[in-house]
Design a protein around this motif. Structure first.
Motif: not given
Length: 120
Positions: A28-29, A101-102
């Protein structure tokens, strides 16, 4: 659980074409890239092509002008159209999906691989 399932490998004569597909379930990224790697016995794994979340594509010099990567983020499907195949393209091809992330992504998920054999 993320699963990447490749299809479309096979045997072809030099100059021919193949299209690889990869369906990523559970992935889902939408901020990290997806791509294709290949491995030949005795050689390091090579990044063949990748597509960023923004749709930017990159190719290894050895396949530029011959391979085209495309992605459908809605269906989580990644394809690699391979034209003008050469014997040196013979390898096991792996679909890969990055995660993170980030703004920091790293290759995390891998398919089982699909064999591409190009004969002269």
């Amino acid at each position: 659980q993320v699963q990447l399932v490749e299809s479309g490998g096979g045997s072809v004569q030099a100059g021919g074409s193949l299209k690889l597909s990869c369906v990523a379930s559970g992935y889902s990224n939408k901020r990290c890239p997806m791509g294709w790697y290949r491995r030949t016995p005795g050689k390091e794994r090579e990044l063949v092509s990748m597509v960023s979340a923004a749709g930017t594509t990159n190719y290894a010099d050895s396949v530029k002008g011959r391979f085209t990567i495309s992605q459908d983020r809605d269906t989580n499907t990644l394809t690699l159209q391979m034209n003008s195949l050469k014997t040196e393209d013979t390898a096991v091809y792996y679909c890969a999906a990055a995660d993170g992330n980030n703004g920091i992504c790293s290759w995390r998920y891998w398919g089982q691989g699909t064999q591409v054999t190009v004969s002269s």
